[in-house]
Design an enzyme around this catalytic site. Structure first.
Site, PDB file in Angstrom:
ATOM      1  N   ASN A   9      67.228  88.423 103.002  1.00 26.48           N
ATOM      2  CA  ASN A   9      66.807  87.857 104.289  1.00 26.48           C
ATOM      3  C   ASN A   9      67.962  88.033 105.269  1.00 26.48           C
ATOM      4  O   ASN A   9      68.962  87.325 105.169  1.00 26.48           O
ATOM      5  CB  ASN A   9      66.467  86.370 104.117  1.00 26.48           C
ATOM      6  CG  ASN A   9      66.171  85.713 105.448  1.00 26.48           C
ATOM      7  OD1 ASN A   9      65.849  86.391 106.432  1.00 26.48           O
ATOM      8  ND2 ASN A   9      66.279  84.389 105.497  1.00 26.48           N
ATOM      9  N   LYS A  11      68.030  87.321 108.307  1.00 28.69           N
ATOM     10  CA  LYS A  11      67.983  86.345 109.409  1.00 28.69           C
ATOM     11  C   LYS A  11      68.060  87.114 110.738  1.00 28.69           C
ATOM     12  O   LYS A  11      67.544  88.213 110.837  1.00 28.69           O
ATOM     13  CB  LYS A  11      69.084  85.307 109.267  1.00 28.69           C
ATOM     14  CG  LYS A  11      69.171  84.716 107.855  1.00 28.69           C
ATOM     15  CD  LYS A  11      70.131  83.578 107.769  1.00 28.69           C
ATOM     16  CE  LYS A  11      70.429  83.253 106.314  1.00 28.69           C
ATOM     17  NZ  LYS A  11      70.310  81.831 106.004  1.00 28.69           N
ATOM     18  N   HIS A  96      60.522  79.219 105.565  1.00 30.38           N
ATOM     19  CA  HIS A  96      61.970  79.213 105.335  1.00 30.38           C
ATOM     20  C   HIS A  96      62.549  77.934 105.949  1.00 30.38           C
ATOM     21  O   HIS A  96      62.083  77.471 106.995  1.00 30.38           O
ATOM     22  CB  HIS A  96      62.595  80.459 105.987  1.00 30.38           C
ATOM     23  CG  HIS A  96      64.041  80.623 105.621  1.00 30.38           C
ATOM     24  ND1 HIS A  96      65.036  79.911 106.247  1.00 30.38           N
ATOM     25  CD2 HIS A  96      64.648  81.391 104.691  1.00 30.38           C
ATOM     26  CE1 HIS A  96      66.206  80.249 105.712  1.00 30.38           C
ATOM     27  NE2 HIS A  96      65.988  81.149 104.765  1.00 30.38           N
ATOM     28  N   GLU A  98      65.044  77.319 107.663  1.00 29.16           N
ATOM     29  CA  GLU A  98      65.478  77.408 109.072  1.00 29.16           C
ATOM     30  C   GLU A  98      64.274  77.312 110.008  1.00 29.16           C
ATOM     31  O   GLU A  98      64.371  76.782 111.113  1.00 29.16           O
ATOM     32  CB  GLU A  98      66.291  78.696 109.286  1.00 29.16           C
ATOM     33  CG  GLU A  98      67.686  78.566 108.687  1.00 29.16           C
ATOM     34  CD  GLU A  98      68.321  79.872 108.236  1.00 29.16           C
ATOM     35  OE1 GLU A  98      67.887  80.944 108.677  1.00 29.16           O
ATOM     36  OE2 GLU A  98      69.259  79.797 107.411  1.00 29.16           O
ATOM     37  N   GLU A 168      64.587  77.085  97.633  1.00 19.25           N
ATOM     38  CA  GLU A 168      65.812  77.191  98.425  1.00 19.25           C
ATOM     39  C   GLU A 168      66.236  75.801  98.884  1.00 19.25           C
ATOM     40  O   GLU A 168      65.774  75.317  99.927  1.00 19.25           O
ATOM     41  CB  GLU A 168      65.560  78.060  99.657  1.00 19.25           C
ATOM     42  CG  GLU A 168      65.220  79.492  99.325  1.00 19.25           C
ATOM     43  CD  GLU A 168      65.699  80.421 100.421  1.00 19.25           C
ATOM     44  OE1 GLU A 168      66.490  81.312 100.122  1.00 19.25           O
ATOM     45  OE2 GLU A 168      65.317  80.225 101.585  1.00 19.25           O
ATOM     46  N   GLY A 174      73.350  78.892 103.302  1.00 15.32           N
ATOM     47  CA  GLY A 174      74.413  79.197 104.254  1.00 15.32           C
ATOM     48  C   GLY A 174      75.610  78.253 104.182  1.00 15.32           C
ATOM     49  O   GLY A 174      76.446  78.230 105.084  1.00 15.32           O
ATOM     50  N   SER A 213      73.051  80.484  99.166  1.00 15.13           N
ATOM     51  CA  SER A 213      74.450  80.890  98.986  1.00 15.13           C
ATOM     52  C   SER A 213      74.703  81.680  97.696  1.00 15.13           C
ATOM     53  O   SER A 213      75.768  81.557  97.096  1.00 15.13           O
ATOM     54  CB  SER A 213      75.374  79.672  99.036  1.00 15.13           C
ATOM     55  OG  SER A 213      75.335  79.076 100.313  1.00 15.13           O
TER      56      SER A 213
HETATM   57  C1  PEP Z   1      68.279  82.469 103.047  1.00 11.92           C
HETATM   58  O1  PEP Z   1      68.405  82.694 104.241  1.00 11.92           O
HETATM   59  O2  PEP Z   1      67.134  82.484 102.533  1.00 11.92           O
HETATM   60  C2  PEP Z   1      69.464  82.177 102.251  1.00 11.92           C
HETATM   61  C3  PEP Z   1      69.329  81.856 100.988  1.00 11.92           C
HETATM   62  O3  PEP Z   1      70.657  82.268 102.903  1.00 11.92           O
HETATM   63  P1  PEP Z   1      72.123  82.257 102.214  1.00 11.92           P
HETATM   64  O4  PEP Z   1      72.065  83.187 101.040  1.00 11.92           O
HETATM   65  O5  PEP Z   1      73.029  82.728 103.303  1.00 11.92           O
HETATM   66  O6  PEP Z   1      72.383  80.848 101.785  1.00 11.92           O
END
Ligand code: PEP
Length: 249
Positions: A9, A11, A96, A98, A168, A174, A213
Site C-alpha cells: 500500500n 498510500k 483502511h 486511515e 491491521e 506507521g 509496520s
Molecule cells: C498500511 O498502510 O496498510 C500499513 C500497514 O502501513 P505501514 O506498513 O507503514 O504500517
C-alpha cells in the site's frame, strides 16, 4: 493450501513518473513466481502508469486504495470501482484505518464499498483493526469482528469466500510497532472462525493478511505464524528493492 499474498500500500506516494521507475526496478529484482500473489496499490492517478509498466507481467496485480460505491456521477474527487478496474486495478482496499480515522469512513460505508467492488469487477480486501484505546480496554475481538461482519453485510457467501481480509491494528500502522506473531495469529484465528460461521469450511481458503509496520526483519516471523497468510505493507513497500526482497519472504 493458501498461497501467500504480499500487498503493498503506497498510500499517497509515487505519482505516475515515480511509479514507472519503481516498477522497472521492482520487476528487474522480482521474477514471476506461481507460489504467491503480489499486489501493488499505487495512488489511483498512477494506476495507468503502473499497468503500462507491468506490461506482460500479469503475475503482479494492481489494487486501488479506495473506491466510492457509485458507478459515476456528481461525486467530486471520488473514484468508482468501474473506473479503477478500467485503469488496471483488480483489487481494492476497503476500510483502511486511515480512511476510517481521517476520512470518517463508517462500517456501513465499508459494506457499501465491498458490495460495489464486486459489482465493478474488483476483489475487495477488507481491512479491520482496533485502536490503542480499544486494545487497552480489551475490546480487540469485539471491534475486529464488528468491522468484519459489517463490512461483509451486503455480500453473499460466494463473494465472501473469494475476498481477502487484512488485520491491521491501528496502533501498529506507521508507528514502528508491530504485533507479535502470537498476537496476529490469535486475532487471525478469531477472524477465521467468524468467517467459518458465515461461509462454512471454505473459510480455510480465505487469505488473511497482517499489516502494521512490517519490515524485512519482521516479515518472516509473521509469515510463519499460524493463520497469517500474507502481509499488507505500507512504509516498507515504498522502496522497490526492499519490496522485491519482502515479496520473496
Ligand atoms: C498500511 O498502510 O496498510 C500499513 C500497514 O502501513 P505501514 O506498513 O507503514 O504500517
Amino acid at each position: 493450501m493458501r498461497a501467500p499474498v504480499f500487498a503493498a500500500n503506497w498510500k499517497m506516494n509515487h505519482g505516475p513518473r515515480a511509479t514507472r521507475s519503481y516498477l522497472e526496478h521492482f520487476l528487474s529484482r522480482y521474477s514471476a513466481r506461481d507460489d504467491r500473489t503480489v499486489i501493488i496499490c499505487p495512488p489511483a492517478v498512477s494506476l495507468e502508469a503502473a499497468r503500462a509498466a507491468l506490461a506482460a507481467r500479469s503475475d503482479v496485480l494492481l489494487g486501488v486504495q479506495n473506491i466510492f460505491w457509485e458507478e459515476k456521477g456528481a461525486f467530486t474527487g471520488e473514484t468508482s470501482p468501474v473506473m479503477a478496474h478500467e485503469a488496471g486495478a483488480s483489487v481494492t482496499l476497503v476500510g483502511h484505518s486511515e480512511r476510517r480515522q481521517l476520512f470518517g469512513e463508517t462500517d456501513e460505508m465499508t459494506a457499501r464499498k465491498c458490495d460495489a467492488a464486486w459489482r465493478g469487477g474488483l476483489t475487495p480486501m477488507l481491512c479491520v483493526g482496533e485502536s490503542q484505546d480499544e486494545r487497552d480496554r480489551d475490546e480487540t475481538r469485539a471491534v475486529v469482528l464488528r468491522q468484519l461482519r459489517a463490512g461483509i453485510g451486503r455480500l453473499d457467501a460466494s463473494q465472501v469466500r473469494r475476498m481477502m481480509f487484512a488485520y491491521e491494528p491501528v496502533w501498529a500502522i506507521g508507528t514502528g510497532r508491530t504485533a507479535t506473531p502470537e498476537n496476529a495469529s490469535e486475532v487471525h484465528g478469531w477472524i477465521r472462525a467468524a468467517l467459518a460461521d458465515e461461509v462454512g469450511e471454505q473459510a480455510r481458503e480465505i487469505p488473511l493478511l497482517y499489516g502494521g509496520s512490517v519490515n524485512a526483519e519482521t516479515a518472516p516471523r509473521l509469515m510463519a505464524a499460524p493463520n497469517v497468510d500474507g502481509l499488507l505493507v505500507g512504509g516498507a513497500s515504498l522502496d522497490a528493492e526492499r519490496w522485491a526482497h519482502m515479496a520473496c519472504t
